[in-house]
Scaffold this motif. Structure first.
Motif, PDB file in Angstrom:
ATOM      1  N   SER A  53       2.002  -5.227   1.074  1.00  0.00           N
ATOM      2  CA  SER A  53       3.242  -5.533   0.354  1.00  0.00           C
ATOM      3  C   SER A  53       3.213  -5.104  -1.107  1.00  0.00           C
ATOM      4  N   ASN A  76       5.707  -0.159   0.875  1.00  0.00           N
ATOM      5  CA  ASN A  76       6.913  -0.668   1.520  1.00  0.00           C
ATOM      6  C   ASN A  76       7.767   0.557   1.802  1.00  0.00           C
ATOM      7  N   SER A 114      10.519  -6.008   4.320  1.00  0.00           N
ATOM      8  CA  SER A 114      10.138  -6.292   2.932  1.00  0.00           C
ATOM      9  C   SER A 114      11.054  -7.298   2.253  1.00  0.00           C
ATOM     10  N   TYR A 144       6.547  -3.548   5.403  1.00  0.00           N
ATOM     11  CA  TYR A 144       5.154  -3.391   5.009  1.00  0.00           C
ATOM     12  C   TYR A 144       4.254  -3.740   6.196  1.00  0.00           C
TER      13      TYR A 144
END
Length: 589
Positions: free
Chosen positions: A423, A427, A454, A555
């Motif tokens: 993350s 992404n 995300s 992600y």
């Protein structure tokens, strides 16, 4: 332990993809169609015709009920003889496919699984409501059955009248063949982006009522159906009473020519409704009317003019009110706001490596903090471990990252393990996502390689943000992994997905294997060791399951859970410590 050649071979990674996957999307369908060429024609030296494509290929399919979340009706019309539809264990089960328009039908092919129907009917319909029987038998023998027909219709249904086993009925494939015929034009065409603009995006909306500040539907106001966000919706308010009369309208900002309206319904849909237009938002005229609305995604072709467009609902499908994920108006004119563009679809035969971790760090070192964020704390899903920030995830010095589950008491939990995600580093939307992993075996283990929308990081709750599970395994079954999608209308045990096994029937736990997902604006193709296992079609999902919530950034996540709602708790036979080994993770775009 059986030794296999790794896929792909471990070696230097360059800036372009070294070994594109040989199995392409739709390979299974092409193989199945090619098999229809007769040996008689070949032996006589006759010219071989091009493979015949089924009219039913990837068309929306529905059923009376499904045995599992992964064995839905779409699996019987996907051209893949490794996926199947299976019904609940009861008489009177059925599966039907919408061909999109009326066709002349000359053949139906059935590829039965062991649980076949000895008695069944093939029925056709032009409207999905009134059915006529085109074929009937009480002596079906299962296996492969090819039925010659002389009929026509838009909908084709197999209605089982007698089961041959104690289970339900199950089909690897239901294929319908024929020609276009002289039927009606496709009533559900997609809007043509070259001529039809999206006129409703971001425009002001009004409604008969709205469900606001309700935990079951937070701020479900009219604008949520006009925002091009398939995970937000409008719904009528229970405070005013859920009644048959309800409406939602949009002001296009200026006079417009309306060529189509697209409705993506929540399960609370209208069976009876009108599409109306108005010049002033006061005097309305109906340009489309139905009493047989079917829910899910409905595309309504129109030839109408007006500044305001309204869906006026008068007959509910359920005890609740009405709800729409999307209300889209296409045409010319108006005062349109241009929506943000999605990235271009990747060319899966010509990809570049854009992100990777080969895990070649020294033994005992933690994950690269420039690539991975380490999760810690207590999990969800009834899992029994606590994720630690260090100790349970480390490099082994042999090119692998180790995710280790241990039986040890930490923070009141009996087990510890490791989870990490991209993350803070990656992404992205669309591409090929793959990992080479060796998973552990044992009751209660739940290894996974997956993706999370995300917008979860911005506060959107699961499953509205979307989840793409590339690989999950339940440790008690070392032969099968699962690939699954989760969204607001299909999640948990009802997620949309399918299983994967090795052609040899060997355990997945005996060696490393490559799990991958190839994702674009049409859908997601999952694979195991280069062999396609399950295809999630955006069109099929929208027409049979609910909104497609995957056209935005996601992600990656790697983890090994212990216990939980799906695998159940570990027992005395569960081996600890257990290791999930990750050789590499690679992303191509």
């Amino acid at each position: 332990m059986q030794t296999r050649t790794p896929y792909p071979p471990r070696g230097p990674v360059t800036g372009t993809r070294r070994d594109p996957r040989p199995a392409r999307r739709r390979l299974a369908a092409a193989t199945a169609a090619t098999a229809l060429v007769t040996l008689g024609a070949l032996s006589q030296g006759a010219a071989v015709a091009a493979p015949e494509d089924p009219l039913s290929q990837d068309r929306p399919a529905t059923s009376s009920g499904d045995e599992f979340g992964w064995s839905g009706p779409a699996a019987a019309v996907d051209g893949d003889r490794g996926t199947r539809w299976s019904s609940t264990a009861a008489d009177g089960q059925w599966i039907q496919v919408d061909l999109g328009s009326v066709h002349d039908i000359d053949r139906v092919d059935l590829d039965w699984e062991t649980a076949y129907a000895s008695g069944y009917r093939i029925e056709v319909s032009s409207d999905g409501s009134s059915w006529s029987t085109a074929y009937s038998t009480t002596t079906g023998e299962g296996g492969d059955e090819s039925l010659d027909l002389d009929t026509s219709g838009r909908y084709v249904r197999l209605a089982a009248t007698r089961r041959a086993t104690q289970w339900g009925v199950s089909l690897w494939e239901l294929q319908v063949f024929g020609s276009d015929g002289a039927g009606d034009p496709d009533p559900d065409p997609d809007p043509d982006p070259t001529t039809d603009g999206l006129l409703s995006y971001g425009r002001p909306g009004t409604a008969s009522s709205s469900q606001e500040q309700d935990p079951s539907c937070w701020d479900c106001t009219p604008d949520k159906a006009l925002d091009l966000d398939p995970a937000s919706r409008w719904a009528t308010s229970p405070a005013t009473g859920w009644v048959d009369e309800g409406w939602i309208a949009v002001d296009l900002g200026a006079p417009a020519h309306v060529s189509s309206v697209v409705l993506q319904w929540d399960p609370a849909y209208a069976t009876g409704y009108d599409v109306e237009v108005s010049d002033d938002g006061s005097s309305w005229r109906s340009v489309y009317s139905t009493t047989t609305g079917s829910g899910f995604k409905e595309t309504i072709p129109l030839d109408a003019d007006g500044r305001h467009v309204r869906v006026h609902m008068n007959d509910r499908s359920s005890a609740y009110g009405y709800s729409l994920w999307e209300f889209q108006v296409y045409g010319t004119g108006g005062s349109a706001t241009t929506p943000p563009a999605d990235p271009a679809d990747p060319d899966f035969d010509d990809l570049e490596l854009v992100w990777n971790d080969e895990f070649d760090a020294p033994a005992g070192s933690p994950a690269d903090s420039s690539r991975w964020h380490i999760d810690s704390g207590f999990p969800q899903n009834g899992e029994q471990q606590v994720y630690t920030e260090s100790g349970n995830g480390f490099h082994d010095g042999q090119g692998n990252f180790v995710i280790e589950a241990r039986r040890e008491s930490v923070e009141g939990r009996e087990f510890t393990s490791h989870r990490m995600n991209t993350s803070t580093a990656l992404n992205t939307q669309y591409g090929r996502f793959e990992a080479r992993i060796k998973i552990p075996e044992g009751q209660g283990f739940w290894p996974a390689f997956w993706m999370m929308g995300s917008d979860f990081l911005e506060g959107r709750p699961w499953p509205y943000n979307g989840e793409i599970d590339i690989m999950e395994n339940v440790g008690l079954d070392p032969y099968t992994s699962h690939s699954t999608l989760h969204a607001p209308s299909y999640w948990g045990a009802g997620g949309h997905g399918g299983p994967a096994t090795l052609p040899s029937g060997a355990k997945l736990t005996e060696d490393f294997h490559v799990w991958a997902a190839e994702w674009d604006s049409d859908g997601i193709q999952f694979s195991l060791d280069g062999v396609d296992t399950f295809y999630a079609s955006k069109e099929v999902v929208e027409s049979t399951r609910g909104p497609w919530v995957y056209d935005h950034d996601f992600y990656l996540i790697l983890n090994l859970a212990v216990g939980g709602d799906w695998p159940g708790p570990p027992d005395a036979s569960t081996p600890f410590p257990a290791r999930m080994l990750v050789d590499y993770v690679r992303v191509y775009e």
